[in-house]
Write a protein that holds these residues in place. Structure first.
Motif, PDB file in Angstrom:
ATOM      1  N   LEU A 331       0.816  -1.212   0.000  1.00 47.53           N
ATOM      2  CA  LEU A 331       0.000   0.000   0.000  1.00 47.53           C
ATOM      3  C   LEU A 331       0.855   1.271   0.000  1.00 47.53           C
ATOM      4  CD1 LEU A 331      -2.696  -1.059   2.624  1.00 47.53           C
ATOM      5  CD2 LEU A 331      -2.835  -1.201   0.118  1.00 47.53           C
ATOM      6  N   LEU A 332       2.144   1.105   0.206  1.00 43.73           N
ATOM      7  CA  LEU A 332       3.046   2.252   0.187  1.00 43.73           C
ATOM      8  C   LEU A 332       3.370   2.658  -1.244  1.00 43.73           C
ATOM      9  CD1 LEU A 332       5.612   1.096   2.909  1.00 43.73           C
ATOM     10  CD2 LEU A 332       3.709   2.707   3.200  1.00 43.73           C
ATOM     11  N   GLN A 333       3.754   3.903  -1.407  1.00 44.17           N
ATOM     12  CA  GLN A 333       4.204   4.351  -2.719  1.00 44.17           C
ATOM     13  C   GLN A 333       5.525   3.665  -3.073  1.00 44.17           C
ATOM     14  OE1 GLN A 333       4.080   8.783  -2.863  1.00 44.17           O
ATOM     15  NE2 GLN A 333       2.342   8.350  -4.211  1.00 44.17           N
ATOM     16  N   PRO A 334       5.813   3.482  -4.362  1.00 41.89           N
ATOM     17  CA  PRO A 334       7.064   2.817  -4.755  1.00 41.89           C
ATOM     18  C   PRO A 334       8.304   3.477  -4.164  1.00 41.89           C
ATOM     19  CG  PRO A 334       5.592   2.977  -6.631  1.00 41.89           C
ATOM     20  CD  PRO A 334       4.940   3.750  -5.527  1.00 41.89           C
ATOM     21  N   ASN A 335       8.321   4.812  -4.092  1.00 37.12           N
ATOM     22  CA  ASN A 335       9.476   5.505  -3.548  1.00 37.12           C
ATOM     23  C   ASN A 335       9.680   5.145  -2.076  1.00 37.12           C
ATOM     24  OD1 ASN A 335      11.546   7.735  -3.653  1.00 37.12           O
ATOM     25  ND2 ASN A 335      10.192   8.602  -2.109  1.00 37.12           N
ATOM     26  N   THR A 336       8.573   5.024  -1.331  1.00 38.62           N
ATOM     27  CA  THR A 336       8.674   4.672   0.086  1.00 38.62           C
ATOM     28  C   THR A 336       9.180   3.254   0.255  1.00 38.62           C
ATOM     29  OG1 THR A 336       6.795   6.139   0.515  1.00 38.62           O
ATOM     30  CG2 THR A 336       7.402   4.602   2.256  1.00 38.62           C
ATOM     31  N   ARG A 337       8.646   2.324  -0.533  1.00 47.36           N
ATOM     32  CA  ARG A 337       9.116   0.932  -0.456  1.00 47.36           C
ATOM     33  C   ARG A 337      10.591   0.841  -0.807  1.00 47.36           C
ATOM     34  NH1 ARG A 337       4.329  -0.201  -3.187  1.00 47.36           N
ATOM     35  NH2 ARG A 337       5.466  -0.695  -5.107  1.00 47.36           N
ATOM     36  N   TYR A 338      11.025   1.618  -1.792  1.00 46.10           N
ATOM     37  CA  TYR A 338      12.428   1.623  -2.207  1.00 46.10           C
ATOM     38  C   TYR A 338      13.334   1.964  -1.030  1.00 46.10           C
ATOM     39  CZ  TYR A 338      16.640   3.619  -4.420  1.00 46.10           C
ATOM     40  OH  TYR A 338      17.942   3.935  -4.773  1.00 46.10           O
ATOM     41  N   TRP A 339      12.983   3.039  -0.307  1.00 43.67           N
ATOM     42  CA  TRP A 339      13.828   3.456   0.815  1.00 43.67           C
ATOM     43  C   TRP A 339      13.714   2.487   1.982  1.00 43.67           C
ATOM     44  CZ3 TRP A 339      17.766   6.415   0.331  1.00 43.67           C
ATOM     45  CH2 TRP A 339      17.795   7.409  -0.653  1.00 43.67           C
ATOM     46  N   VAL A 387       5.715  17.975 -12.776  1.00 40.11           N
ATOM     47  CA  VAL A 387       5.210  17.210 -11.628  1.00 40.11           C
ATOM     48  C   VAL A 387       5.520  15.728 -11.755  1.00 40.11           C
ATOM     49  CG1 VAL A 387       3.050  16.411 -10.594  1.00 40.11           C
ATOM     50  CG2 VAL A 387       3.430  18.846 -10.923  1.00 40.11           C
ATOM     51  N   ASP A 388       5.418  15.162 -12.955  1.00 39.38           N
ATOM     52  CA  ASP A 388       5.589  13.716 -13.102  1.00 39.38           C
ATOM     53  C   ASP A 388       7.003  13.313 -13.497  1.00 39.38           C
ATOM     54  OD1 ASP A 388       5.603  14.687 -15.674  1.00 39.38           O
ATOM     55  OD2 ASP A 388       4.050  13.342 -16.441  1.00 39.38           O
ATOM     56  N   TRP A 389       7.949  14.260 -13.513  1.00 37.75           N
ATOM     57  CA  TRP A 389       9.293  13.971 -14.013  1.00 37.75           C
ATOM     58  C   TRP A 389      10.002  12.915 -13.174  1.00 37.75           C
ATOM     59  CZ3 TRP A 389      14.345  15.489 -12.070  1.00 37.75           C
ATOM     60  CH2 TRP A 389      15.391  15.263 -12.975  1.00 37.75           C
ATOM     61  N   PHE A 390       9.824  12.952 -11.852  1.00 41.07           N
ATOM     62  CA  PHE A 390      10.577  12.056 -10.992  1.00 41.07           C
ATOM     63  C   PHE A 390      10.144  10.606 -11.135  1.00 41.07           C
ATOM     64  CE2 PHE A 390      10.944  16.177  -8.876  1.00 41.07           C
ATOM     65  CZ  PHE A 390      12.314  16.252  -8.697  1.00 41.07           C
ATOM     66  N   HIS A 391       8.874  10.373 -11.427  1.00 46.29           N
ATOM     67  CA  HIS A 391       8.397   8.985 -11.464  1.00 46.29           C
ATOM     68  C   HIS A 391       7.872   8.586 -12.841  1.00 46.29           C
ATOM     69  CE1 HIS A 391       4.432  10.857 -11.015  1.00 46.29           C
ATOM     70  NE2 HIS A 391       4.878  11.465  -9.932  1.00 46.29           N
ATOM     71  N   GLU A 392       8.300   9.299 -13.888  1.00 48.19           N
ATOM     72  CA  GLU A 392       7.744   8.980 -15.208  1.00 48.19           C
ATOM     73  C   GLU A 392       8.222   7.626 -15.729  1.00 48.19           C
ATOM     74  OE1 GLU A 392       8.823  12.013 -17.951  1.00 48.19           O
ATOM     75  OE2 GLU A 392      10.971  11.639 -17.846  1.00 48.19           O
ATOM     76  N   THR A 393       9.382   7.123 -15.257  1.00 53.07           N
ATOM     77  CA  THR A 393       9.850   5.810 -15.717  1.00 53.07           C
ATOM     78  C   THR A 393       9.256   4.675 -14.896  1.00 53.07           C
ATOM     79  OG1 THR A 393      11.788   5.726 -14.259  1.00 53.07           O
ATOM     80  CG2 THR A 393      12.047   6.860 -16.386  1.00 53.07           C
ATOM     81  N   GLY A 394       8.700   5.009 -13.725  1.00 53.24           N
ATOM     82  CA  GLY A 394       8.173   3.973 -12.851  1.00 53.24           C
ATOM     83  C   GLY A 394       9.226   3.243 -12.053  1.00 53.24           C
ATOM     84  N   ASP A 395      10.478   3.639 -12.168  1.00 51.83           N
ATOM     85  CA  ASP A 395      11.584   2.987 -11.475  1.00 51.83           C
ATOM     86  C   ASP A 395      12.031   3.876 -10.311  1.00 51.83           C
ATOM     87  OD1 ASP A 395      13.887   1.816 -10.592  1.00 51.83           O
ATOM     88  OD2 ASP A 395      14.970   1.945 -12.484  1.00 51.83           O
ATOM     89  N   PRO A 396      11.823   3.467  -9.054  1.00 49.30           N
ATOM     90  CA  PRO A 396      12.193   4.327  -7.931  1.00 49.30           C
ATOM     91  C   PRO A 396      13.690   4.589  -7.835  1.00 49.30           C
ATOM     92  CG  PRO A 396      11.450   2.182  -7.155  1.00 49.30           C
ATOM     93  CD  PRO A 396      11.138   2.249  -8.607  1.00 49.30           C
TER      94      PRO A 396
END
Length: 471
Positions: A331-339, A387-396
């Motif tokens: 349920l966490l965002q991909p960036n949160t799971r990554y860290w 706004v979407d530049w950081f996560h546009e690839t979907g790869d955290p």
């Protein structure tokens, strides 16, 4: 005629004391703007209109009794990472939608005692982990200068609210640049105080020494006034600076004298470079400082790139220690799971070694740079991205790489524990494919010398033609 929201907090407070406007009127004016403009900007996660108006009524009673509190009755806002009793505090996470603390953070208590009127909780990324603000609660925070672009993070909602005149000043927090990054993106003043200047209590933790609360404001004098409210040692603080003997508001009105200022514009990270816009803003600030009589000296970036992986171990260990159930990870965002997953790989010995490395290495830098009174760099290496530049690839992992390209200057001052401020002194020219955008410059000072830094920032602000503050 100047609208109320076009005034900074100091001028709004003067109107309140002269009885030209009441706090209820002032609060209602800003609430209307927050309700109308806030959703498009992603500025707030929660508006607390009834509480705000009740607090404004109380402020008016104190004003009638000639209470001398400088910011009494002025509207403000609290970051949604900050514990606020009786108010939903989501920390930018869908997992925390129902979280209602029973205890105020000390900064909330101090702001309440000062008579500031909070309109609600401002937007932040999930658990404040990123340098851009986006989450699954209300979505992204956007700079008012161009709503297709990020407001930065993690105090992105606060910076957007101040820049758009929803509040004249707001509380933020900064563990790697989270006050200064959005200040640059939104064209406002962002001040990260020295380590130990502002209490993280009573339930917060200062285990890493990286994060500290501080002000976002339209002017340096407002930032100083809010820091005067926040900078009080509190019982139980594990590390604290003594209460300042001179108010920061006094420092803001004081000439700094002739200073020796080091400057550099090259990031400490290999393969990362500063944009022409960032360098132009930095050059303009350098010329102004020289014209003011300061000795501005070009030096190589004194911070070694080896700091970055050690910082990452400390940063990721913080979220890895959070009590998040295994079944909730998806349920966490991909960036949160990554860290979080990176942090779980860090051993206790590696964490201790990382913290020791940050302390010993930044200590060496501070000793080597002690001849300088202040340091000048760009705040960011890039103008506010889409706004979407950081996560546009979907790869955290790629999002992390882009964050390093975006903000390679701010985190070293959290590692060193020194005060640092982003000033909104430059605006790019509009082009065929983008609007005019604000670009901040950053000044840092010696540990504990927040007052002299405020003085220098106020002098530089006064000497620089100011761009429009309400885009």
């Amino acid at each position: 005629m100047t609208d109320l929201h076009e005034l900074d907090a100091t001028d709004q407070a003067a109107l309140l004391r002269s009885r030209e406007v009441s706090s209820v009127e002032l609060t209602g004016h800003h609430l209307e703007r927050a309700e109308r403009l806030g959703p498009e900007l992603g500025a707030f996660i929660t508006l607390t209109a009834d509480r705000a108006l009740a607090a404004a009524e109380q402020a008016d009673r104190r004003l009638a009794e000639d209470d001398p509190a400088p910011l009494l009755g002025v509207p403000t806002a609290i970051k949604d990472l900050t514990s606020t009793a009786g108010v939903g505090t989501t920390m930018g996470s869908a997992l925390m939608r129902s979280n209602v603390p029973t205890v105020d953070a000390h900064v909330v208590t101090l702001m309440h005692r000062a008579g500031l009127v909070s309109l609600g909780k401002t937007n932040t990324p999930e658990f404040g982990l990123s340098s851009y603000t986006d989450n699954d609660v209300v979505g992204p925070a956007r700079t008012p200068w161009d709503t297709s672009r990020t407001a930065g993070g993690s105090s992105g909602g606060a910076a957007a609210a101040v820049a758009a005149g929803l509040v004249p000043l707001a509380q933020g927090s900064d563990g790697g640049g989270s006050i200064r990054i959005p200040a640059s993106c939104c064209g406002v003043v962002g001040l990260k105080p020295s380590r130990g200047r502002v209490s993280a209590g009573p339930v917060g933790s200062e285990w890493s020494g990286l994060a500290v609360d501080g002000p976002l404001a339209r002017t340096v004098r407002d930032a100083a006034a809010l820091l005067d409210v926040l900078a009080h040692p509190m019982p139980g603080d594990p590390r604290h600076l003594p209460a300042p003997s001179i108010p920061f508001s006094t420092w803001a009105a004081r000439e700094p004298g002739r200073l020796r200022i080091a400057r550099w514009s090259d990031p400490y990270l290999p393969g990362v470079s500063s944009s022409p816009e960032s360098v132009e803003a930095w050059q303009e600030a350098s010329r102004t400082l020289q014209a003011l009589g300061h000795d501005v000296v070009e030096v190589p970036n004194p911070f070694p790139p080896e700091l970055e992986p050690q910082f990452n171990r400390v940063w990721s260990s913080g979220i890895a220690a959070a009590p998040i159930p295994e079944e909730a990870l998806e349920l966490l965002q991909p960036n949160t799971r990554y860290w979080l997953l990176r942090g779980r790989e860090v051993t206790g010995a590696e964490l201790a070694a990382a913290m020791q490395f940050l302390e010993s290495t930044t200590r060496e830098v501070l000793v080597a740079m002690h001849e300088f009174d202040a340091w000048l760099t760009p705040t960011l290496a890039l103008v506010p991205p889409a706004v979407d530049w950081f996560h546009e690839t979907g790869d955290p992992a790629d999002a992390h790489r882009r964050e390093l390209e975006f903000t390679p200057f701010t985190a070293v001052y959290n590692m060193a524990g020194v005060p640092a401020a982003s000033l909104p002194l430059h605006v790019t020219a509009p082009t065929a494919d983008r609007s005019a955008l604000p670009v901040g410059v950053m000044l840092a000072g010696r540990p504990g010398e927040d007052g002299p830094l405020v003085s220098l920032c106020a002098q530089l602000e006064a000497a620089t033609p100011q761009p429009a503050r309400l885009p």
